[in-house]
Design an enzyme around this catalytic site. Structure first.
Site, PDB file in Angstrom:
ATOM      1  N   SER A 155       0.783  -1.101  -0.080  1.00  0.00           N
ATOM      2  CA  SER A 155      -0.012  -0.018   0.134  1.00  0.00           C
ATOM      3  C   SER A 155       0.759   1.432   0.018  1.00  0.00           C
ATOM      4  CB  SER A 155      -0.951   0.056   1.150  1.00  0.00           C
ATOM      5  OG  SER A 155      -1.471   1.275   1.389  1.00  0.00           O
ATOM      6  N   TYR A 185      -1.777  -1.005  10.921  1.00  0.00           N
ATOM      7  CA  TYR A 185      -2.153  -1.504   9.465  1.00  0.00           C
ATOM      8  C   TYR A 185      -0.890  -1.219   8.656  1.00  0.00           C
ATOM      9  CZ  TYR A 185      -3.730  -1.736   4.671  1.00  0.00           C
ATOM     10  OH  TYR A 185      -3.885  -1.925   3.145  1.00  0.00           O
ATOM     11  N   LYS A 245       2.060  -4.045   6.621  1.00  0.00           N
ATOM     12  CA  LYS A 245       2.410  -3.877   5.112  1.00  0.00           C
ATOM     13  C   LYS A 245       3.819  -3.568   5.049  1.00  0.00           C
ATOM     14  CE  LYS A 245      -1.553  -4.626   3.380  1.00  0.00           C
ATOM     15  NZ  LYS A 245      -1.784  -5.855   2.912  1.00  0.00           N
ATOM     16  N   PHE A 278     -13.995  15.742   5.071  1.00  0.00           N
ATOM     17  CA  PHE A 278     -12.945  15.983   6.184  1.00  0.00           C
ATOM     18  C   PHE A 278     -11.964  17.090   5.969  1.00  0.00           C
ATOM     19  CE2 PHE A 278     -13.611  11.022   7.141  1.00  0.00           C
ATOM     20  CZ  PHE A 278     -14.651  11.252   7.876  1.00  0.00           C
TER      21      PHE A 278
HETATM   22  P1  NAD Z   1     -11.014  -6.877   0.994  1.00  0.00           P
HETATM   23  O1  NAD Z   1     -11.351  -6.940   2.670  1.00  0.00           O
HETATM   24  O2  NAD Z   1     -12.364  -6.697   0.445  1.00  0.00           O
HETATM   25  O3  NAD Z   1     -10.379  -8.233   0.529  1.00  0.00           O
HETATM   26  C1  NAD Z   1      -9.581  -9.147   1.497  1.00  0.00           C
HETATM   27  C2  NAD Z   1      -9.977 -10.492   1.570  1.00  0.00           C
HETATM   28  O4  NAD Z   1      -9.383 -11.115   2.395  1.00  0.00           O
HETATM   29  C3  NAD Z   1     -11.399 -10.637   1.967  1.00  0.00           C
HETATM   30  O5  NAD Z   1     -12.161 -11.457   1.280  1.00  0.00           O
HETATM   31  C4  NAD Z   1     -11.252 -11.366   3.525  1.00  0.00           C
HETATM   32  O6  NAD Z   1     -12.309 -12.040   3.541  1.00  0.00           O
HETATM   33  C5  NAD Z   1     -10.066 -12.024   3.218  1.00  0.00           C
HETATM   34  N1  NAD Z   1      -9.390 -12.556   4.380  1.00  0.00           N
HETATM   35  C6  NAD Z   1      -8.874 -11.623   5.404  1.00  0.00           C
HETATM   36  N2  NAD Z   1      -8.182 -12.257   6.518  1.00  0.00           N
HETATM   37  C7  NAD Z   1      -8.191 -13.714   5.792  1.00  0.00           C
HETATM   38  C8  NAD Z   1      -7.480 -14.582   6.261  1.00  0.00           C
HETATM   39  N3  NAD Z   1      -6.816 -14.735   7.409  1.00  0.00           N
HETATM   40  N4  NAD Z   1      -7.597 -15.936   5.616  1.00  0.00           N
HETATM   41  C9  NAD Z   1      -8.127 -16.101   4.417  1.00  0.00           C
HETATM   42  N5  NAD Z   1      -8.672 -15.008   3.956  1.00  0.00           N
HETATM   43  C10 NAD Z   1      -8.728 -13.717   4.603  1.00  0.00           C
HETATM   44  O7  NAD Z   1      -9.989  -5.973   0.719  1.00  0.00           O
HETATM   45  P2  NAD Z   1      -9.249  -5.379  -0.505  1.00  0.00           P
HETATM   46  O8  NAD Z   1      -9.644  -3.772  -0.732  1.00  0.00           O
HETATM   47  O9  NAD Z   1      -9.823  -6.190  -1.632  1.00  0.00           O
HETATM   48  O10 NAD Z   1      -7.884  -5.523  -0.232  1.00  0.00           O
HETATM   49  C11 NAD Z   1      -7.150  -6.697  -0.434  1.00  0.00           C
HETATM   50  C12 NAD Z   1      -5.490  -6.468  -0.215  1.00  0.00           C
HETATM   51  O11 NAD Z   1      -5.081  -5.115  -0.661  1.00  0.00           O
HETATM   52  C13 NAD Z   1      -5.565  -6.066   1.340  1.00  0.00           C
HETATM   53  O12 NAD Z   1      -4.238  -6.822   1.857  1.00  0.00           O
HETATM   54  C14 NAD Z   1      -5.227  -4.749   1.524  1.00  0.00           C
HETATM   55  O13 NAD Z   1      -4.564  -4.509   2.720  1.00  0.00           O
HETATM   56  C15 NAD Z   1      -4.442  -4.094   0.343  1.00  0.00           C
HETATM   57  N6  NAD Z   1      -4.821  -2.937  -0.029  1.00  0.00           N
HETATM   58  C16 NAD Z   1      -6.247  -2.382  -0.235  1.00  0.00           C
HETATM   59  C17 NAD Z   1      -6.186  -1.069  -0.414  1.00  0.00           C
HETATM   60  C18 NAD Z   1      -7.778  -0.592  -0.760  1.00  0.00           C
HETATM   61  O14 NAD Z   1      -7.833   0.800  -0.741  1.00  0.00           O
HETATM   62  N7  NAD Z   1      -8.875  -1.486  -0.940  1.00  0.00           N
HETATM   63  C19 NAD Z   1      -5.204  -0.144  -0.906  1.00  0.00           C
HETATM   64  C20 NAD Z   1      -4.064  -0.745  -0.478  1.00  0.00           C
HETATM   65  C21 NAD Z   1      -3.791  -1.962  -0.208  1.00  0.00           C
HETATM   66  C1  WQD Z   2      -9.737   9.619   0.876  1.00  0.00           C
HETATM   67  C2  WQD Z   2      -9.981  11.077   1.132  1.00  0.00           C
HETATM   68  C3  WQD Z   2     -10.046  11.924   3.360  1.00  0.00           C
HETATM   69  C4  WQD Z   2     -13.930   9.715   3.897  1.00  0.00           C
HETATM   70  C5  WQD Z   2      -6.816   4.593   2.967  1.00  0.00           C
HETATM   71  C6  WQD Z   2      -5.795   4.109   3.846  1.00  0.00           C
HETATM   72  C7  WQD Z   2      -4.807   3.654   2.763  1.00  0.00           C
HETATM   73  C8  WQD Z   2      -5.235   2.811   1.774  1.00  0.00           C
HETATM   74  C9  WQD Z   2      -6.535   3.448   0.812  1.00  0.00           C
HETATM   75  C10 WQD Z   2      -5.244   0.360   2.306  1.00  0.00           C
HETATM   76  C11 WQD Z   2      -9.118  11.817   2.146  1.00  0.00           C
HETATM   77  C12 WQD Z   2     -11.490  12.087   2.677  1.00  0.00           C
HETATM   78  C13 WQD Z   2     -12.897  10.161   3.198  1.00  0.00           C
HETATM   79  C14 WQD Z   2     -15.066  10.394   4.140  1.00  0.00           C
HETATM   80  C15 WQD Z   2     -13.727  12.269   3.445  1.00  0.00           C
HETATM   81  N1  WQD Z   2      -5.837   1.538   2.320  1.00  0.00           N
HETATM   82  N2  WQD Z   2     -12.734  11.640   3.312  1.00  0.00           N
HETATM   83  N3  WQD Z   2     -14.787  11.828   3.942  1.00  0.00           N
HETATM   84  O1  WQD Z   2      -7.285   7.721   3.916  1.00  0.00           O
HETATM   85  O2  WQD Z   2      -6.292   8.130   1.271  1.00  0.00           O
HETATM   86  O3  WQD Z   2      -6.417   5.660   2.325  1.00  0.00           O
HETATM   87  O4  WQD Z   2      -7.252   3.847   2.073  1.00  0.00           O
HETATM   88  O5  WQD Z   2      -3.841   0.190   2.361  1.00  0.00           O
HETATM   89  O6  WQD Z   2      -3.691   2.927   3.708  1.00  0.00           O
HETATM   90  O7  WQD Z   2      -5.277   5.133   4.817  1.00  0.00           O
HETATM   91  O8  WQD Z   2      -8.564   7.059   1.742  1.00  0.00           O
HETATM   92  O9  WQD Z   2     -10.792   6.783   0.952  1.00  0.00           O
HETATM   93  O10 WQD Z   2     -10.419   6.972   3.662  1.00  0.00           O
HETATM   94  O11 WQD Z   2      -9.807   8.905   1.950  1.00  0.00           O
HETATM   95  O12 WQD Z   2     -13.726  13.552   3.320  1.00  0.00           O
HETATM   96  O13 WQD Z   2     -16.068  10.122   4.833  1.00  0.00           O
HETATM   97  O14 WQD Z   2     -11.202  11.327   1.325  1.00  0.00           O
HETATM   98  O15 WQD Z   2      -9.864  12.765   4.222  1.00  0.00           O
HETATM   99  O16 WQD Z   2      -8.704  13.166   1.998  1.00  0.00           O
HETATM  100  P1  WQD Z   2      -7.189   7.204   2.360  1.00  0.00           P
HETATM  101  P2  WQD Z   2     -10.085   7.333   2.265  1.00  0.00           P
END
Ligand code: NAD
Ligand code: WQD
Length: 332
Positions: A124, A148, A152, A217
């Site tokens: 991430s 979190y 990562k 926010f």
């Molecule tokens: P998500 O929660 O939709 O998908 C993750 C999946 O993993 C879920 O289906 C959950 O049931 C499963 N899971 C969790 N723990 C488990 C375990 N111990 N064993 C088996 N399955 C398990 O999330 P996503 O948005 O699809 O994210 C996928 C990956 O990408 C995550 O590692 C997340 O940290 C990373 N990521 C997501 C974002 C984002 O904004 N969505 C951003 C950066 C990184």
């Molecule tokens: C986006 C923008 C908020 C909600 C997060 C995690 C990051 C990654 C992606 C996993 C910001 C604003 C948000 C709301 C708002 N995840 N906001 N009202 O914070 O960039 O990233 O998700 O790895 O680690 O921190 O994403 O969608 O929460 O926010 O104004 O109800 O929207 O302040 O500027 P963020 P977000």
């Protein structure tokens, strides 16, 4: 290739399953449904025309991981499984360390024992901490501000040590920016349980009349309109980045981190207005206090992904909002 997708029923995993299958890979989805629903398999079947192979289980179960890796003769793992809510990680750090770090170590032990030494890891942009310069390239200093993010960063380091210990390993850490949107079919997308933490699902629910108003926010950041700027990327582009990373891992060993972002930042108000265009009506919002821990701006330098993977995002913000809305209309 035969590819195992841990967390394959989740938001990014399900879209990647489609992209992988449509690019000729055989996929096995693995998930414990902590943050997803078995109905995603029916929806994937509708999109693909066949039901993907699925195994229910937990990445922390070594015996099960070893069995799945061996039984399906897996050649590479795309590792999505994990917990991802920043706020929850502050309240429950041990659950995050157990799921995301212990879970990954268990998976890696099973992979080593099954002689599967190719992994693509969902990292991430959170590993960059507070930006010291923009756009963020992969050499930007790393730091974390919450448990979190720490999971990562630790997993990235664990993978680096593993690659240093054995030249056969290939680990591609994909640093995602802000994935949004949904598959064009409207069948799969992001539908978080409870009140959404992230902006897009919140905007989508307000647009659908399920919540009253978007809470913005802060509007006093040093950005063009004062609201936070992020690099939103269409989840299908992100999924295709994994297809390119899988190809890369077939010919490259060692450790590498690669940003997956568009390189363009949009503000919270840009998002609300783009979504209004997609849904065809106005979306109420109110300006509230800044959210603790948020930065003003955050966007990627996506050059390395283009140079090494030949990958570039192709969808626009309007596509992201249109596809998100298609999906939202199908949600109960
Ligand atoms: P998500 O929660 O939709 O998908 C993750 C999946 O993993 C879920 O289906 C959950 O049931 C499963 N899971 C969790 N723990 C488990 C375990 N111990 N064993 C088996 N399955 C398990 O999330 P996503 O948005 O699809 O994210 C996928 C990956 O990408 C995550 O590692 C997340 O940290 C990373 N990521 C997501 C974002 C984002 O904004 N969505 C951003 C950066 C990184
Ligand atoms: C986006 C923008 C908020 C909600 C997060 C995690 C990051 C990654 C992606 C996993 C910001 C604003 C948000 C709301 C708002 N995840 N906001 N009202 O914070 O960039 O990233 O998700 O790895 O680690 O921190 O994403 O969608 O929460 O926010 O104004 O109800 O929207 O302040 O500027 P963020 P977000």
């Amino acid at each position: 290739m035969r590819i195992l997708l841990t967390g394959g029923a989740g938001f990014i995993g399900s879209h990647t399953a489609v992209a992988m299958a449509q690019n000729g890979h055989e996929v096995v989805l693995f998930d414990n449904f902590t943050n997803s629903d078995p109905s995603v398999l029916d929806r994937l079947e509708k999109i693909l025309g066949f039901r993907p192979i699925f195994e229910e289980g937990d990445i922390r179960n070594y015996a099960q991981m070893l069995d799945v890796l061996k039984r399906y003769q897996i050649e590479a793992v795309v590792h999505f499984a994990g917990l991802k809510a920043v706020g929850e990680s502050v309240e429950k750090p041990l659950e995050y360390f157990d799921n995301n770090i212990t879970g990954t170590i268990t998976l890696l032990r099973a992979m080593k024992d099954a002689n599967v030494k190719r992994i693509i890891f969902s990292s991430s942009a959170t590993v960059y901490g507070t930006p010291q310069y923009l756009p963020l390239d992969e050499n930007h200093p790393l730091s974390v501000t919450n448990p979190y993010g720490r999971t990562k960063l630790h997993v990235e380091e664990i993978l680096k040590d593993l690659c240093a210990s054995d030249p056969q390993w290939s680990a591609v850490c994909l640093r995602y920016f802000n994935p949004i949107g949904a598959h064009e079919s409207g069948l799969i997308g992001e539908n978080p349980r409870g009140i959404p933490n992230n902006l897009l699902p919140y905007v989508a629910r307000v647009a659908a009349g399920k919540m009253k108003a978007v809470r913005v926010f802060g509007n006093d950041y040093d950005t063009p309109d004062g609201t936070g700027v992020r690099d939103y990327i269409h989840v299908v582009d992100l999924a295709e980045g994994h297809v390119c990373a899988a190809a890369y891992s077939q010919t490259h060993t060692g450790w590498i981190a690669i940003n997956l972002g568009t390189g363009t930042g949009y503000s919270v108000l840009d998002i609300i207005h783009a979504y209004e265009k997609a849904c065809g009506h106005s979306i109420p919002y109110e300006i509230v206090a800044r959210r603790a821990g948020d930065v003003a701006s955050n966007y990627a330098n996506p050059q390395r992904a283009f140079e090494l993977l030949g990958w570039k995002a192709r969808y626009t913000l309007d596509d992201m909002c249109k596809h998100s809305w298609n999906f939202q209309k199908n949600c109960e």
